[in-house]
Design an enzyme around this catalytic site. Sequence first.
Site, PDB file in Angstrom:
ATOM      1  N   LYS A  82      13.722 -11.288  -7.443  1.00  0.00           N
ATOM      2  CA  LYS A  82      13.083 -10.407  -8.439  1.00  0.00           C
ATOM      3  C   LYS A  82      13.049 -11.111  -9.788  1.00  0.00           C
ATOM      4  O   LYS A  82      14.021 -11.775 -10.175  1.00  0.00           O
ATOM      5  CB  LYS A  82      13.889  -9.098  -8.507  1.00  0.00           C
ATOM      6  CG  LYS A  82      13.294  -8.018  -9.389  1.00  0.00           C
ATOM      7  CD  LYS A  82      14.136  -6.745  -9.273  1.00  0.00           C
ATOM      8  CE  LYS A  82      13.625  -5.604 -10.128  1.00  0.00           C
ATOM      9  NZ  LYS A  82      14.439  -4.381  -9.990  1.00  0.00           N
ATOM     10  N   SER A 142      11.950  -0.282  -8.999  1.00  0.00           N
ATOM     11  CA  SER A 142      11.244  -1.342  -9.672  1.00  0.00           C
ATOM     12  C   SER A 142      11.154  -2.633  -8.862  1.00  0.00           C
ATOM     13  O   SER A 142      10.344  -3.486  -9.191  1.00  0.00           O
ATOM     14  CB  SER A 142      11.914  -1.625 -11.012  1.00  0.00           C
ATOM     15  OG  SER A 142      13.268  -2.010 -10.821  1.00  0.00           O
ATOM     16  N   SER A 149      16.405   1.215  -7.643  1.00  0.00           N
ATOM     17  CA  SER A 149      15.325   0.223  -7.556  1.00  0.00           C
ATOM     18  C   SER A 149      15.373  -0.738  -6.379  1.00  0.00           C
ATOM     19  O   SER A 149      14.421  -1.483  -6.170  1.00  0.00           O
ATOM     20  CB  SER A 149      15.254  -0.586  -8.844  1.00  0.00           C
ATOM     21  OG  SER A 149      14.578   0.164  -9.809  1.00  0.00           O
TER      22      SER A 149
HETATM   23  N1  GLN Z   1      13.426   4.331 -11.344  1.00  0.00           N
HETATM   24  C1  GLN Z   1      14.617   4.246 -12.126  1.00  0.00           C
HETATM   25  C2  GLN Z   1      14.269   3.986 -13.557  1.00  0.00           C
HETATM   26  O1  GLN Z   1      13.119   3.952 -13.846  1.00  0.00           O
HETATM   27  C3  GLN Z   1      15.523   3.198 -11.584  1.00  0.00           C
HETATM   28  C4  GLN Z   1      15.215   1.842 -12.017  1.00  0.00           C
HETATM   29  C5  GLN Z   1      16.146   0.803 -11.478  1.00  0.00           C
HETATM   30  O2  GLN Z   1      16.961   1.080 -10.606  1.00  0.00           O
HETATM   31  N2  GLN Z   1      16.035  -0.380 -12.049  1.00  0.00           N
HETATM   32  O3  GLN Z   1      15.100   3.834 -14.393  1.00  0.00           O
END
Ligand code: GLN
Length: 482
Positions: free
Chosen positions: A75, A150, A174
Amino acid sequence: MIPDSAVRLAHLIRTGELRAQEVVEYFLHRIKEKDEQLRAFITVCEKEALAQAQALDKGAPARQGLLAGVPVAVKDNIVTRGIRTTCASRILENFYPPYEATVVEKLKRAGAIIIGKTNLDEFAMGSSTENSAFFPTRNPWNLDCVPGGSSGGSAAAVAAGEVPLALGSDTGGSVRQPAAFCGLVGLKPTYGRVSRYGLVAFASSLDQIGPLTRSVEDCALLTQVIAGQDHRDSTTAAQPVPDYLTELAQPLTSLRIGLISGELLEGIDPEVGTAFERIINYLEKEGAQFEEIEFSSWKIALPCYYVIAPSEASSNLARYDGVRYGFRDQKVNQLRAMYEKTRTKGFGPEVKRRIILGTFALSAGYYEAYYGQATRARHLIAREFSSALKKVDFILTPTTPEPAFRFGAKADPLAMYLSDIFTVTANLAGVPAISIPVGMTKEGLPIGLQIIGDFFQESQLFRLAFLLEKKVEFRKEYNKII
Ligand code: GLN
């Protein structure tokens, strides 16, 4: 034939039946074939990957490693020395890190080949990759749907067979949510199990790096390689790393399962509900004992997360000021104006929203009411987990309330935040949680199940996941993605 199992691939390379170079060439070809449509990658490291493969084929010591010759996608919020690391943000568009993340060092030492950097929601803030400043990634099961986020790029790449393994990061879901949307196994390890050194910080008390794979076995293998104490991240734990892969095959000695009370499950998609029930019924037949657990704080987890995560983000992202890293707006000649213009142009709307929210929650006069209150709520959640996990070995939930949604379907930020309802609690409490594919919707979209366990019980999670994997036999579904 190049197998899609990393365990098998590494074995064939160690024994000399396959050369790392042919493996890398095969996956580079897959990427060329598929990524124009999917857009899972921000950067493909063709030259570096081939050079690494050639070194292995010439007998570099890493050829005996656990991940010998296995390509891995990383990532793009995990730093790679000399390889552009953007966080899918304009502000880091031209950032070439001078150092390597611990997980990347560990991967290389184990013989893995870094094949590219994957797309994400800007600074990992989001659940769909639509917040990437560059382009959205598509879901390989249905190109009109999001891959989740994400870590959407990592998930799409593995699901489409562009790479056997990938790393994501999980602050509130994410890794697990894109795993569920793309039909993969995704683990958020215990907080402190995997070093965060070199992971670009979003919310430091919640962030963990985790694997995205097609099988439980591969997930165990990749976790094994990246886990462990690191003196460069003082929050890593000293606990020895078990041999997850060997322990996988051992039977579960106890199967007490906690289910959270009905209310939370009421709003979920019916097909997700049916798949969940099917698993529960199966486990009942396997002799599992069930217990409904009172989890009154689950309801407040989402508001609690959306105060704590933006608060930490507002502080962590203060470093992008146009001086220390990446992009700077050159058109102004006053320091303050330069900060302002740089951050206005460098950050996208969701990142700005979080910075503003977080700054507000931490500001004098409001701190107690927001950040203080959220911290207390977090303790409550942690306490409820710890008392529940004394009575049961696992807590099961769907990973997400619904399968992958269409692009643009969650234009309202609050609707987007709601998709994290089942995942954020494990981050707030620090416990490990895994998502595994357990079925498909009629429309052909994967459905995920989440298994949460106690601190450092990853091995147990893998075992239950392994048991269910055999029952579900999801693997054949990948043939539907061409
Ligand atoms: N969807 C969550 C957020 O927007 C989690 C994001 C993540 O785990 N990086 O914060």
